[in-house]
Design an enzyme around this catalytic site. Structure first.
Site, PDB file in Angstrom:
ATOM      1  N   VAL A   1       4.204   3.600   3.488  1.00  0.00           N
ATOM      2  CA  VAL A   1       3.659   4.403   4.576  1.00  0.00           C
ATOM      3  C   VAL A   1       3.925   3.774   5.949  1.00  0.00           C
ATOM      4  O   VAL A   1       3.839   2.547   6.108  1.00  0.00           O
ATOM      5  CB  VAL A   1       2.123   4.557   4.406  1.00  0.00           C
ATOM      6  CG1 VAL A   1       1.614   5.668   5.335  1.00  0.00           C
ATOM      7  CG2 VAL A   1       1.755   4.866   2.965  1.00  0.00           C
TER       8      VAL A   1
ATOM      9  N   TYR B   1       2.458 -11.399  -1.901  1.00  0.00           N
ATOM     10  CA  TYR B   1       1.783 -10.099  -1.791  1.00  0.00           C
ATOM     11  C   TYR B   1       1.802  -9.382  -3.137  1.00  0.00           C
ATOM     12  O   TYR B   1       0.777  -8.871  -3.600  1.00  0.00           O
ATOM     13  CB  TYR B   1       2.487  -9.263  -0.726  1.00  0.00           C
ATOM     14  CG  TYR B   1       1.959  -7.850  -0.562  1.00  0.00           C
ATOM     15  CD1 TYR B   1       0.826  -7.606   0.205  1.00  0.00           C
ATOM     16  CD2 TYR B   1       2.604  -6.764  -1.162  1.00  0.00           C
ATOM     17  CE1 TYR B   1       0.342  -6.312   0.377  1.00  0.00           C
ATOM     18  CE2 TYR B   1       2.140  -5.478  -0.996  1.00  0.00           C
ATOM     19  CZ  TYR B   1       1.002  -5.250  -0.228  1.00  0.00           C
ATOM     20  OH  TYR B   1       0.528  -3.970  -0.064  1.00  0.00           O
TER      21      TYR B   1
ATOM     22  N   THR C   1       2.930   2.335   8.839  1.00  0.00           N
ATOM     23  CA  THR C   1       1.798   1.643   9.464  1.00  0.00           C
ATOM     24  C   THR C   1       2.369   0.334  10.006  1.00  0.00           C
ATOM     25  O   THR C   1       3.561   0.060   9.849  1.00  0.00           O
ATOM     26  CB  THR C   1       0.704   1.290   8.425  1.00  0.00           C
ATOM     27  OG1 THR C   1       1.276   0.390   7.463  1.00  0.00           O
ATOM     28  CG2 THR C   1       0.147   2.507   7.723  1.00  0.00           C
TER      29      THR C   1
ATOM     30  N   LYS D   1      -1.409  -8.246  -5.509  1.00  0.00           N
ATOM     31  CA  LYS D   1      -1.755  -6.872  -5.890  1.00  0.00           C
ATOM     32  C   LYS D   1      -1.812  -6.724  -7.423  1.00  0.00           C
ATOM     33  O   LYS D   1      -2.578  -5.907  -7.926  1.00  0.00           O
ATOM     34  CB  LYS D   1      -0.758  -5.876  -5.276  1.00  0.00           C
ATOM     35  CG  LYS D   1      -0.866  -5.763  -3.740  1.00  0.00           C
ATOM     36  CD  LYS D   1      -2.225  -5.225  -3.287  1.00  0.00           C
ATOM     37  CE  LYS D   1      -2.222  -4.894  -1.790  1.00  0.00           C
ATOM     38  NZ  LYS D   1      -3.521  -4.415  -1.278  1.00  0.00           N
TER      39      LYS D   1
ATOM     40  N   ASP E   1     -15.583  -8.974   8.338  1.00  0.00           N
ATOM     41  CA  ASP E   1     -14.371  -9.665   7.906  1.00  0.00           C
ATOM     42  C   ASP E   1     -14.508  -9.858   6.397  1.00  0.00           C
ATOM     43  O   ASP E   1     -15.447 -10.524   5.934  1.00  0.00           O
ATOM     44  CB  ASP E   1     -14.265 -11.017   8.635  1.00  0.00           C
ATOM     45  CG  ASP E   1     -13.012 -11.792   8.254  1.00  0.00           C
ATOM     46  OD1 ASP E   1     -12.471 -11.581   7.146  1.00  0.00           O
ATOM     47  OD2 ASP E   1     -12.575 -12.626   9.057  1.00  0.00           O
TER      48      ASP E   1
ATOM     49  N   ASN F   1      -9.816  -1.136   1.286  1.00  0.00           N
ATOM     50  CA  ASN F   1      -8.498  -0.885   1.870  1.00  0.00           C
ATOM     51  C   ASN F   1      -7.909  -2.106   2.582  1.00  0.00           C
ATOM     52  O   ASN F   1      -6.693  -2.283   2.601  1.00  0.00           O
ATOM     53  CB  ASN F   1      -8.616   0.288   2.858  1.00  0.00           C
ATOM     54  CG  ASN F   1      -7.431   0.378   3.775  1.00  0.00           C
ATOM     55  OD1 ASN F   1      -6.354   0.848   3.406  1.00  0.00           O
ATOM     56  ND2 ASN F   1      -7.597  -0.116   5.011  1.00  0.00           N
TER      57      ASN F   1
HETATM   58  N1  LIG Z   1       1.677   0.663   4.457  1.00  0.00           N
HETATM   59  C1  LIG Z   1       2.216   0.610   3.258  1.00  0.00           C
HETATM   60  O1  LIG Z   1       3.387   1.008   3.051  1.00  0.00           O
HETATM   61  C2  LIG Z   1       1.422   0.090   2.084  1.00  0.00           C
HETATM   62  C3  LIG Z   1       2.007   0.163   0.807  1.00  0.00           C
HETATM   63  C4  LIG Z   1       1.283  -0.287  -0.299  1.00  0.00           C
HETATM   64  C5  LIG Z   1      -0.003  -0.754  -0.130  1.00  0.00           C
HETATM   65  N2  LIG Z   1      -0.550  -0.830   1.129  1.00  0.00           N
HETATM   66  C6  LIG Z   1      -1.931  -1.344   1.223  1.00  0.00           C
HETATM   67  O2  LIG Z   1      -2.719  -0.439   1.978  1.00  0.00           O
HETATM   68  C7  LIG Z   1      -3.771  -1.145   2.642  1.00  0.00           C
HETATM   69  C8  LIG Z   1      -3.753  -0.802   4.126  1.00  0.00           C
HETATM   70  O3  LIG Z   1      -2.491  -1.179   4.637  1.00  0.00           O
HETATM   71  P1  LIG Z   1      -1.926  -0.683   6.043  1.00  0.00           P
HETATM   72  O4  LIG Z   1      -0.533  -0.277   5.813  1.00  0.00           O
HETATM   73  O5  LIG Z   1      -2.884   0.223   6.701  1.00  0.00           O
HETATM   74  O6  LIG Z   1      -1.883  -2.108   6.781  1.00  0.00           O
HETATM   75  P2  LIG Z   1      -2.105  -2.497   8.315  1.00  0.00           P
HETATM   76  O7  LIG Z   1      -1.609  -1.412   9.177  1.00  0.00           O
HETATM   77  O8  LIG Z   1      -1.533  -3.855   8.442  1.00  0.00           O
HETATM   78  O9  LIG Z   1      -3.707  -2.568   8.425  1.00  0.00           O
HETATM   79  C9  LIG Z   1      -4.384  -3.524   7.675  1.00  0.00           C
HETATM   80  C10 LIG Z   1      -5.865  -3.337   7.902  1.00  0.00           C
HETATM   81  O10 LIG Z   1      -6.558  -4.328   7.116  1.00  0.00           O
HETATM   82  C11 LIG Z   1      -7.437  -5.010   7.983  1.00  0.00           C
HETATM   83  N3  LIG Z   1      -7.726  -6.358   7.534  1.00  0.00           N
HETATM   84  C12 LIG Z   1      -6.863  -7.338   7.175  1.00  0.00           C
HETATM   85  N4  LIG Z   1      -7.522  -8.453   6.858  1.00  0.00           N
HETATM   86  C13 LIG Z   1      -8.850  -8.165   7.005  1.00  0.00           C
HETATM   87  C14 LIG Z   1     -10.034  -8.904   6.830  1.00  0.00           C
HETATM   88  N5  LIG Z   1     -10.023 -10.187   6.436  1.00  0.00           N
HETATM   89  N6  LIG Z   1     -11.212  -8.303   7.078  1.00  0.00           N
HETATM   90  C15 LIG Z   1     -11.246  -7.014   7.472  1.00  0.00           C
HETATM   91  N7  LIG Z   1     -10.171  -6.259   7.673  1.00  0.00           N
HETATM   92  C16 LIG Z   1      -8.971  -6.842   7.444  1.00  0.00           C
HETATM   93  C17 LIG Z   1      -6.758  -4.999   9.337  1.00  0.00           C
HETATM   94  O11 LIG Z   1      -7.696  -5.315  10.347  1.00  0.00           O
HETATM   95  P3  LIG Z   1      -7.278  -6.003  11.780  1.00  0.00           P
HETATM   96  O12 LIG Z   1      -6.897  -4.870  12.680  1.00  0.00           O
HETATM   97  O13 LIG Z   1      -8.518  -6.702  12.188  1.00  0.00           O
HETATM   98  O14 LIG Z   1      -6.144  -6.932  11.492  1.00  0.00           O
HETATM   99  C18 LIG Z   1      -6.272  -3.554   9.357  1.00  0.00           C
HETATM  100  O15 LIG Z   1      -7.335  -2.685   9.656  1.00  0.00           O
HETATM  101  C19 LIG Z   1      -3.518  -2.636   2.370  1.00  0.00           C
HETATM  102  O16 LIG Z   1      -4.339  -3.063   1.305  1.00  0.00           O
HETATM  103  C20 LIG Z   1      -2.051  -2.683   1.949  1.00  0.00           C
HETATM  104  O17 LIG Z   1      -1.760  -3.770   1.117  1.00  0.00           O
HETATM  105  C21 LIG Z   1       0.132  -0.423   2.223  1.00  0.00           C
END
Ligand SMILES: NC(=O)c1ccc[n+]([C@@H]2O[C@H](COP(=O)([O-])OP(=O)(O)OC[C@H]3O[C@@H](n4cnc5c(N)ncnc54)[C@H](OP(=O)(O)O)[C@@H]3O)[C@@H](O)[C@H]2O)c1
Length: 238
Positions: free
Chosen positions: A193, A160, A195, A164, A58, A86
């Site tokens: 993306v 958020y 997700t 960032k 974590d 990430n």
């Molecule tokens: N998707 C987009 O459009 C987008 C755009 C810009 C930036 N991002 C960035 O890309 C990164 C990944 O995003 P995503 O879209 O893959 O988000 P997501 O689908 O919500 O996944 C987030 C991931 O972060 C993990 N996480 C959150 N808090 C944590 C903690 N305290 N310790 C360990 N793991 C933790 C979650 O684990 P759990 O499964 O345990 O919750 C999950 O694996 C993030 O930094 C996000 O800000 C995403």
């Protein structure tokens, strides 16, 4: 050359896709997740690929980070090459600058900035023994002061965005601090993306986002230490 990667937030979304694509290239991958045992896709990957090792971590818990570093140390032959920060969270889009409570800023900051700082500090001794010395922080265009007026004109989910922007400063500070040791520390916007965070209407597929980010990661040069990239390979304004 086979490299050793540490990737946080590997249970789902972009972190999991990073693990899939990097392990397919034959590298050793430490997939760090809060609850690796309850991520079905990660468990399936572990059965399929011997070069993926799941480690519980974590990013907001100091003890958990310490234990994870110890576990990685036991299996990484004294060095890691690449850290991908990430793991990240967002919050309700109903919050904007006029109604976001302080506790929401603090909550998001803890993961998106404090977590990245603690994890990076903790893995630095292993990174210093590595060959490529690269740290990739997954940021967002929503952290770009230059681009925010067009990227999020309504300012929805402002905590958020602020987190960032702070992450980008953290990237720059680590980049400056580690430049003399030949590190490359940089931020990347992964695109909008599909997700859990990005939602179903996001235009970019996970596979394309990660392929683009890995292309930059593979080819980035020391003079690009402290840069901000788009997943497409172009540079972004801070
Ligand atoms: N998707 C987009 O459009 C987008 C755009 C810009 C930036 N991002 C960035 O890309 C990164 C990944 O995003 P995503 O879209 O893959 O988000 P997501 O689908 O919500 O996944 C987030 C991931 O972060 C993990 N996480 C959150 N808090 C944590 C903690 N305290 N310790 C360990 N793991 C933790 C979650 O684990 P759990 O499964 O345990 O919750 C999950 O694996 C993030 O930094 C996000 O800000 C995403």
């Amino acid at each position: 050359m086979t490299l050793t990667y540490v990737i946080t937030g590997a249970s789902r979304g972009l972190g999991l896709e990073f693990v899939k694509q990097v392990s397919l290239q034959g590298h050793l991958v430490f997939a760090l997740a809060r609850h690796p045992e309850s991520s079905e896709p990660l468990q399936a990957l572990l059965k399929d690929r011997e070069n993926v090792i799941a480690v519980k971590m974590d990013t907001t818990c100091e003890n958990s980070i310490k234990e994870a570093v110890e576990k990685v140390s036991q299996r990484c032959a004294g060095a890691i090459d690449i850290l991908i920060n990430n793991a990240g969270i967002n919050g309700p889009k109903t919050f904007n600058v006029e109604n976001t409570p302080k506790k929401e800023y603090v909550r998001i900051f803890e993961t998106n900035v404090g977590g990245v700082s603690d994890v990076t500090q903790a893995f630095l001794p292993l990174l210093r023994q590595g060959t490529t010395k690269k740290i990739l922080n997954i940021s967002s265009i929503l952290g770009s002061i230059t681009n925010i007026a067009t990227a999020n004109p309504g300012g929805h989910g402002s905590a958020y965005d602020v987190s960032k922007t702070a992450l980008n400063m953290l990237t720059k500070l680590f980049a400056n601090h580690l430049a003399k040791e030949n590190f490359i520390v940089y931020s990347t916007h992964p695109g909008w993306v599909k997700t859990d965070m990005g939602g179903e209407s996001a235009p970019v597929e996970q596979a394309d986002s990660i392929a683009g980010m890995l292309k930059v990661l593979d080819t980035i040069q020391p003079q690009d230490n402290g840069s901000f990239y788009n997943y497409t390979g172009s540079k972004l304004e801070w």
